[in-house]
Design a protein around this motif. Structure first.
Motif, short mmCIF file in Angstrom:
data_model
loop_
_atom_site.label_atom_id
_atom_site.label_comp_id
_atom_site.label_asym_id
_atom_site.label_seq_id
_atom_site.Cartn_x
_atom_site.Cartn_y
_atom_site.Cartn_z
N ILE A 87 0.84 -1.20 0.00
CA ILE A 87 0.00 0.00 0.00
C ILE A 87 0.87 1.25 0.00
CG2 ILE A 87 -1.78 1.27 1.25
CD1 ILE A 87 -2.70 -1.37 -0.06
N ALA A 88 1.93 1.24 0.81
CA ALA A 88 2.83 2.40 0.88
C ALA A 88 3.54 2.62 -0.46
CB ALA A 88 3.85 2.20 2.00
N TRP A 89 4.03 1.56 -1.07
CA TRP A 89 4.68 1.68 -2.38
C TRP A 89 3.68 2.14 -3.44
CZ3 TRP A 89 9.67 1.72 -3.77
CH2 TRP A 89 10.61 1.22 -2.87
N SER A 90 2.44 1.73 -3.30
CA SER A 90 1.41 2.15 -4.26
C SER A 90 1.17 3.65 -4.19
CB SER A 90 0.11 1.39 -3.99
OG SER A 90 0.29 0.00 -4.17
N PHE A 91 1.22 4.20 -2.99
CA PHE A 91 1.10 5.65 -2.85
C PHE A 91 2.29 6.34 -3.51
CE2 PHE A 91 -1.96 4.93 0.68
CZ PHE A 91 -2.95 5.81 0.25
N ALA A 92 3.48 5.76 -3.32
CA ALA A 92 4.68 6.37 -3.89
C ALA A 92 4.63 6.39 -5.42
CB ALA A 92 5.92 5.62 -3.41
N TYR A 93 4.02 5.37 -6.01
CA TYR A 93 3.95 5.28 -7.47
C TYR A 93 2.57 5.65 -8.02
CZ TYR A 93 8.60 3.32 -8.10
OH TYR A 93 9.97 3.15 -8.14
N SER A 94 1.73 6.24 -7.16
CA SER A 94 0.39 6.71 -7.58
C SER A 94 -0.43 5.59 -8.23
CB SER A 94 0.52 7.90 -8.54
OG SER A 94 1.23 8.96 -7.93
N TYR A 95 -0.44 4.44 -7.61
CA TYR A 95 -1.21 3.31 -8.12
C TYR A 95 -2.68 3.45 -7.75
CZ TYR A 95 2.64 0.25 -9.64
OH TYR A 95 3.69 -0.30 -10.31
N SER A 96 -3.52 2.84 -8.55
CA SER A 96 -4.94 2.76 -8.22
C SER A 96 -5.15 1.68 -7.16
CB SER A 96 -5.75 2.43 -9.47
OG SER A 96 -5.42 1.13 -9.95
N ALA A 97 -6.37 1.61 -6.63
CA ALA A 97 -6.66 0.60 -5.61
C ALA A 97 -6.47 -0.81 -6.17
CB ALA A 97 -8.08 0.77 -5.09
N ARG A 98 -6.89 -1.01 -7.40
CA ARG A 98 -6.73 -2.33 -8.03
C ARG A 98 -5.26 -2.67 -8.21
NH1 ARG A 98 -9.43 -4.23 -13.82
NH2 ARG A 98 -8.59 -6.36 -13.81
N GLN A 99 -4.47 -1.70 -8.64
CA GLN A 99 -3.03 -1.94 -8.82
C GLN A 99 -2.36 -2.20 -7.47
OE1 GLN A 99 -2.32 1.78 -10.98
NE2 GLN A 99 -1.57 0.59 -12.73
N ALA A 100 -2.83 -1.52 -6.43
CA ALA A 100 -2.26 -1.72 -5.10
C ALA A 100 -2.52 -3.14 -4.60
CB ALA A 100 -2.84 -0.70 -4.12
N LEU A 101 -3.74 -3.63 -4.81
CA LEU A 101 -4.07 -5.00 -4.39
C LEU A 101 -3.26 -6.02 -5.19
CD1 LEU A 101 -7.94 -4.77 -3.93
CD2 LEU A 101 -6.19 -4.91 -2.15
N LYS A 102 -3.08 -5.74 -6.48
CA LYS A 102 -2.27 -6.63 -7.31
C LYS A 102 -0.82 -6.65 -6.84
CE LYS A 102 -1.03 -7.51 -12.15
NZ LYS A 102 -1.17 -7.02 -13.55
N LEU A 103 -0.30 -5.47 -6.48
CA LEU A 103 1.07 -5.39 -5.98
C LEU A 103 1.20 -6.16 -4.67
CD1 LEU A 103 3.93 -4.21 -6.17
CD2 LEU A 103 3.08 -2.18 -4.96
N ALA A 104 0.21 -6.03 -3.79
CA ALA A 104 0.24 -6.75 -2.52
C ALA A 104 0.25 -8.26 -2.75
CB ALA A 104 -0.96 -6.35 -1.66
N LEU A 105 -0.56 -8.70 -3.71
CA LEU A 105 -0.61 -10.13 -4.03
C LEU A 105 0.74 -10.60 -4.55
CD1 LEU A 105 -2.48 -12.62 -4.22
CD2 LEU A 105 -2.96 -11.94 -6.58
N PHE A 106 1.35 -9.82 -5.42
CA PHE A 106 2.66 -10.18 -5.96
C PHE A 106 3.71 -10.26 -4.85
CE2 PHE A 106 2.05 -8.70 -10.64
CZ PHE A 106 1.33 -9.86 -10.87
N MET A 107 3.70 -9.28 -3.96
CA MET A 107 4.70 -9.27 -2.89
C MET A 107 4.56 -10.48 -1.97
SD MET A 107 5.13 -5.31 -1.67
CE MET A 107 6.00 -4.11 -2.69
N ILE A 108 3.32 -10.82 -1.65
CA ILE A 108 3.09 -11.93 -0.72
C ILE A 108 3.33 -13.28 -1.39
CG2 ILE A 108 1.36 -13.11 0.69
CD1 ILE A 108 0.06 -10.34 1.14
N VAL A 109 2.72 -13.46 -2.56
CA VAL A 109 2.78 -14.77 -3.22
C VAL A 109 4.10 -14.98 -3.94
CG1 VAL A 109 1.71 -16.25 -4.95
CG2 VAL A 109 0.28 -14.86 -3.44
N ARG A 110 4.50 -14.01 -4.75
CA ARG A 110 5.71 -14.19 -5.56
C ARG A 110 6.98 -13.95 -4.75
NH1 ARG A 110 6.50 -9.76 -10.01
NH2 ARG A 110 6.82 -8.60 -8.07
#
Length: 249
Positions: A87-110
């Protein structure tokens, strides 16, 4: 000719796939049985005094006859930390809510789980093939590195790496992306520290097992790592290139 008969005790049906999973994964849904206080204590000492965490391994082996932890609370906490980090990185890169959730999934799973599966498998294979001490009368009969323990080693080594690369780097993000040598030095040193912490954490985890020898070999990646770091100071900004690939910018 009569066929030989088999009693019910001799016929064994294969265990279901769920029973083949390490206990720590099978208990992920039992939140009311997780010891989060102990997990927080472990995460703290993994950064301050990691050897102290591995002292509990011997007690766990004596009481539960397994080297690996069976409480998934630390997995849940790391996943939560990665989610907040995303979520914090998503704010830094101006991600949307959907992109933020996708990033969280990538960080946790991948970044954590899938990488952990690969690392744990490699550590499990290498340790049991190359690092097991020759059998002797004094060595225990079950002198084998459990795959679940190898995943524990990854988990323990991952958290200090997470704090350095996912958290500390975020706070100095505007600095490490600048085009000057001082910022390059800071960013590259940050990655050196994170990878060195992970390597040392892996070494500590397997070195804690009394039946392993030559565990110092696990520190061998530090030499090419430090060599690459010195070369990178000639003008290769590691942080800038890694973040460009990671975030596609």
């Amino acid at each position: 000719m009569d066929l030989p008969s088999y009693s019910g005790s001799q016929v064994r049906s294969p265990a279901p796939i769920s029973q083949r999973l390490p206990l720590i994964f099978r208990r992920l849904h039992r939140f009311n049985q997780m010891d989060f206080e102990q997990a927080i204590w472990q995460l703290g000492y993994l950064c301050l005094a990691p050897r102290r965490v591995y002292r509990n391994v011997y007690f766990h082996k004596q009481t539960k006859n397994t080297w690996a932890r069976d409480d998934p609370a630390i997995l849940v906490l790391i996943a939560a930390c990665l989610f907040v980090s995303a979520i914090a990185w998503s704010f830094a890169y101006s991600y949307s809510a959907r992109q933020a959730l996708k990033l969280a999934l990538f960080m946790i799973v991948r970044d954590y789980l899938l990488t952990g599966l690969v690392v744990a498998t490699v550590l499990w294979f290498v340790s049991n093939r190359l690092l097991i001490a020759p059998p002797s009368h004094s060595s225990p009969a079950d002198s084998v590195v459990e795959w679940a323990y190898a995943f524990d080693v990854h988990t323990n080594a991952f958290f200090p790496f997470f704090l350095t690369i996912y958290i500390a780097q975020l706070f100095v993000l505007p600095v490490v992306l600048k085009d000057n040598w001082v910022c390059l030095f800071l960013g590259n040193t940050l990655y050196l520290a994170g990878l060195a912490q992970y390597t040392y954490g892996v070494y500590l985890g397997l070195n804690a097992l009394p039946f392993l020898i030559r565990s110092e070999l696990l520190l061998s990646p530090l030499l090419p790592l430090f060599t690459s770091y010195i070369i990178s100071l000639l003008g290769f900004n590691v942080a800038k290139h890694v973040l460009a690939v990671y975030f596609g910018s």
